[in-house]
Design an enzyme around this catalytic site. Sequence first.
Site, PDB file in Angstrom:
ATOM      1  N   CYS A   3     -32.152   6.789  18.546  1.00 52.66           N
ATOM      2  CA  CYS A   3     -33.352   7.616  17.877  1.00 52.66           C
ATOM      3  C   CYS A   3     -33.786   8.440  19.193  1.00 52.66           C
ATOM      4  CB  CYS A   3     -34.625   6.511  18.002  1.00 52.66           C
ATOM      5  SG  CYS A   3     -36.158   7.606  17.611  1.00 52.66           S
ATOM      6  N   CYS A   6     -37.083   7.786  20.884  1.00 52.65           N
ATOM      7  CA  CYS A   6     -36.959   6.535  21.557  1.00 52.65           C
ATOM      8  C   CYS A   6     -36.352   6.760  22.989  1.00 52.65           C
ATOM      9  CB  CYS A   6     -36.242   5.170  20.889  1.00 52.65           C
ATOM     10  SG  CYS A   6     -37.182   4.652  19.688  1.00 52.65           S
ATOM     11  N   ASP A  29     -43.406  20.014  23.116  1.00 55.60           N
ATOM     12  CA  ASP A  29     -42.598  20.310  21.842  1.00 55.60           C
ATOM     13  C   ASP A  29     -41.482  21.285  22.262  1.00 55.60           C
ATOM     14  OD1 ASP A  29     -42.687  19.946  18.510  1.00 55.60           O
ATOM     15  OD2 ASP A  29     -41.270  21.598  19.403  1.00 55.60           O
ATOM     16  N   HIS A  45     -40.682   1.981  18.178  1.00 59.15           N
ATOM     17  CA  HIS A  45     -40.243   2.859  17.075  1.00 59.15           C
ATOM     18  C   HIS A  45     -40.851   2.477  15.770  1.00 59.15           C
ATOM     19  CE1 HIS A  45     -37.264   5.363  14.954  1.00 59.15           C
ATOM     20  NE2 HIS A  45     -37.000   4.237  14.189  1.00 59.15           N
ATOM     21  N   ASN A  85     -46.303  14.763  10.023  1.00 58.11           N
ATOM     22  CA  ASN A  85     -45.373  15.100   8.796  1.00 58.11           C
ATOM     23  C   ASN A  85     -44.778  13.644   8.550  1.00 58.11           C
ATOM     24  OD1 ASN A  85     -45.749  17.955   9.083  1.00 58.11           O
ATOM     25  ND2 ASN A  85     -44.269  18.315  10.420  1.00 58.11           N
ATOM     26  N   GLY A  91     -41.579  17.667   5.553  1.00 58.98           N
ATOM     27  CA  GLY A  91     -41.368  18.403   6.805  1.00 58.98           C
ATOM     28  C   GLY A  91     -40.885  17.452   8.154  1.00 58.98           C
ATOM     29  N   HIS A  96     -39.265   9.271  13.938  1.00 55.00           N
ATOM     30  CA  HIS A  96     -40.093   8.501  14.841  1.00 55.00           C
ATOM     31  C   HIS A  96     -41.628   9.118  14.642  1.00 55.00           C
ATOM     32  CE1 HIS A  96     -40.237   6.089  18.824  1.00 55.00           C
ATOM     33  NE2 HIS A  96     -41.492   6.677  18.689  1.00 55.00           N
ATOM     34  N   HIS A  98     -44.709  10.781  14.985  1.00 56.57           N
ATOM     35  CA  HIS A  98     -45.223  11.636  16.154  1.00 56.57           C
ATOM     36  C   HIS A  98     -46.162  12.440  15.798  1.00 56.57           C
ATOM     37  CE1 HIS A  98     -41.706  13.665  13.900  1.00 56.57           C
ATOM     38  NE2 HIS A  98     -42.459  14.792  14.150  1.00 56.57           N
ATOM     39  N   HIS A 100     -48.267  16.022  16.270  1.00 50.52           N
ATOM     40  CA  HIS A 100     -48.177  17.419  16.712  1.00 50.52           C
ATOM     41  C   HIS A 100     -49.714  17.705  17.137  1.00 50.52           C
ATOM     42  CE1 HIS A 100     -44.228  18.749  15.069  1.00 50.52           C
ATOM     43  NE2 HIS A 100     -44.652  17.860  14.370  1.00 50.52           N
TER      44      HIS A 100
HETATM   45  P1  DGP Z   1     -41.245  17.306  12.882  1.00 51.39           P
HETATM   46  O1  DGP Z   1     -40.871  18.681  11.804  1.00 51.39           O
HETATM   47  O2  DGP Z   1     -42.721  16.829  12.469  1.00 51.39           O
HETATM   48  O3  DGP Z   1     -40.254  16.004  12.631  1.00 51.39           O
HETATM   49  O4  DGP Z   1     -41.307  17.802  14.258  1.00 51.39           O
HETATM   50  C1  DGP Z   1     -40.229  17.304  15.145  1.00 51.39           C
HETATM   51  C2  DGP Z   1     -40.550  18.300  16.212  1.00 51.39           C
HETATM   52  O5  DGP Z   1     -39.686  17.924  17.308  1.00 51.39           O
HETATM   53  C3  DGP Z   1     -40.538  19.646  16.144  1.00 51.39           C
HETATM   54  O6  DGP Z   1     -41.541  20.450  16.346  1.00 51.39           O
HETATM   55  C4  DGP Z   1     -39.343  20.042  17.286  1.00 51.39           C
HETATM   56  C5  DGP Z   1     -39.448  18.957  18.259  1.00 51.39           C
HETATM   57  N1  DGP Z   1     -38.289  18.361  18.964  1.00 51.39           N
HETATM   58  C6  DGP Z   1     -36.990  18.140  18.351  1.00 51.39           C
HETATM   59  N2  DGP Z   1     -36.095  17.972  19.373  1.00 51.39           N
HETATM   60  C7  DGP Z   1     -36.709  17.807  20.340  1.00 51.39           C
HETATM   61  C8  DGP Z   1     -36.239  17.587  21.645  1.00 51.39           C
HETATM   62  O7  DGP Z   1     -35.263  17.035  21.943  1.00 51.39           O
HETATM   63  N3  DGP Z   1     -37.180  17.723  22.899  1.00 51.39           N
HETATM   64  C9  DGP Z   1     -38.367  18.029  22.396  1.00 51.39           C
HETATM   65  N4  DGP Z   1     -39.332  18.284  23.423  1.00 51.39           N
HETATM   66  N5  DGP Z   1     -39.016  18.105  21.175  1.00 51.39           N
HETATM   67  C10 DGP Z   1     -38.079  18.043  20.254  1.00 51.39           C
END
Ligand code: DGP
Length: 112
Positions: A3, A6, A29, A45, A85, A91, A96, A98, A100
């Site tokens: 993951c 994780c 992000d 997780h 999301n 989306g 995992h 999260h 925003h």
């Molecule tokens: P969602 O679409 O709600 O699942 O948002 C996932 C977010 O995770 C997206 O805005 C981009 C971010 N993201 C994806 N991979 C990585 C990563 O490797 N590092 C960081 N810092 N953010 C990431």
Amino acid sequence: MDCLFCSIAAGEIPSKKVYEDDTVVAFYDVDPQAPVHVLVIPRQHIASPDDITPDNSAVVAHVFEVIAKLAKELGLENGYRVVTNCGKDGGQSVQHLHFHVLGKRSLAWPPG
Ligand code: DGP
């Protein structure tokens, strides 16, 4: 378990962390959608908002306590959005839980 978040929480994959404690981790992000765009995740997780139960929901309350603290530290005094999301049609691209946190710094930032 394989993951991405994780691995970020464990420090196995680098990220720009802004906060961490025993329960949650917050980091910028990689694909910001606002001038300040931070993700707050539980270390535990939990795959998605659909998987929040009475057994793990205290973690979510803590996430929001951390968000309130971080918003002040990051200069978001004028307000911000918190977005979660859920699932493919919602989306959600990382499986995992999260949150925003999106906003822009107030003109008074940094303090002092
Ligand atoms: P969602 O679409 O709600 O699942 O948002 C996932 C977010 O995770 C997206 O805005 C981009 C971010 N993201 C994806 N991979 C990585 C990563 O490797 N590092 C960081 N810092 N953010 C990431």
